[in-house]
Design an enzyme around this catalytic site. Structure first.
Site, short mmCIF file in Angstrom:
data_model
loop_
_atom_site.label_atom_id
_atom_site.label_comp_id
_atom_site.label_asym_id
_atom_site.label_seq_id
_atom_site.Cartn_x
_atom_site.Cartn_y
_atom_site.Cartn_z
N ASN A 62 0.82 -1.20 0.00
CA ASN A 62 0.00 0.00 0.00
C ASN A 62 0.87 1.26 0.00
OD1 ASN A 62 0.44 -0.98 2.76
ND2 ASN A 62 -0.94 0.62 3.48
N CYS A 73 -4.12 0.66 -2.53
CA CYS A 73 -3.94 -0.56 -1.75
C CYS A 73 -2.91 -1.48 -2.40
CB CYS A 73 -5.25 -1.31 -1.63
SG CYS A 73 -6.57 -0.39 -0.81
N GLU A 75 -3.04 -4.70 -3.00
CA GLU A 75 -3.59 -5.64 -3.97
C GLU A 75 -3.73 -5.01 -5.35
OE1 GLU A 75 -5.69 -6.50 0.04
OE2 GLU A 75 -4.78 -4.79 -1.00
N CYS A 115 -10.50 -3.37 -3.85
CA CYS A 115 -9.55 -4.38 -4.34
C CYS A 115 -10.29 -5.63 -4.82
CB CYS A 115 -8.55 -4.74 -3.24
SG CYS A 115 -7.39 -3.39 -2.92
#
Length: 161
Positions: A62, A73, A75, A115
């Site tokens: 992140n 984020c 992901e 995400c």
């Protein structure tokens, strides 16, 4: 009127040592990547590692910003990086880990809604499920065999047809 029941099934591992060896390695990369997250505002660090069908691994963590909506984020950093570098390569698995500088995160921490939606796009486009493994800093690891286990009623390109 009719009812719709939606169920999700997860595998729960007591710790990293119970995971398949390739996923242990993937989660270890996520843990290392998490340590380098830029999270001066939330003190909540997340790392993600993505295993691709070509055996490449792409990582992300992140990245916060004083203008909070401008951060991203782990992901999404990882999955967008994978899409940019290897646009035609299928994602085989995602490993996610999250920790706090203020307390111990011992419960598995799944991806946030934004995400989940980003992962859904890739899962739908590749027409095969993406196993997602997630954990806190320590403790149990949960696995969803597909993003649909985390986000069963997907909003996707089929909604526009």
């Amino acid at each position: 009127m009719e009812k719709l029941t939606v169920q999700s099934e997860f595998e729960i591992y007591e710790g990293l040592q119970e995971l398949p060896e390739d996923i242990q390695d993937l989660m270890s990369l996520a843990v290392e990547t998490r340590k380098n997250a830029y999270a001066p505002y939330s003190n909540f660090k997340v790392g993600a590692a993505i295993l691709l069908a070509n055996k490449e691994v792409v990582v992300g963590n992140n990245q916060e910003n004083a203008s909070f909506p401008s951060g991203l984020c782990a992901e999404r950093v990882a999955i967008y990086h994978a899409g940019a570098r290897f646009p035609e390569v299928r994602i085989k698995a995602i490993a996610i880990t999250a920790s706090s500088d203020k307390y111990v995160t011992s419960a598995p921490i799944p991806p946030c809604g934004a995400c989940r939606q980003a992962i859904a796009e890739y899962e739908i486009n590749q027409e095969s499920p993406i196993p997602i493994y997630f954990m806190g800093a320590v403790g149990k690891v949960m696995k969803s065999n597909s993003l649909k286990g985390l986000l069963p009623l997907l909003f996707d390109k089929n909604n526009f047809i």
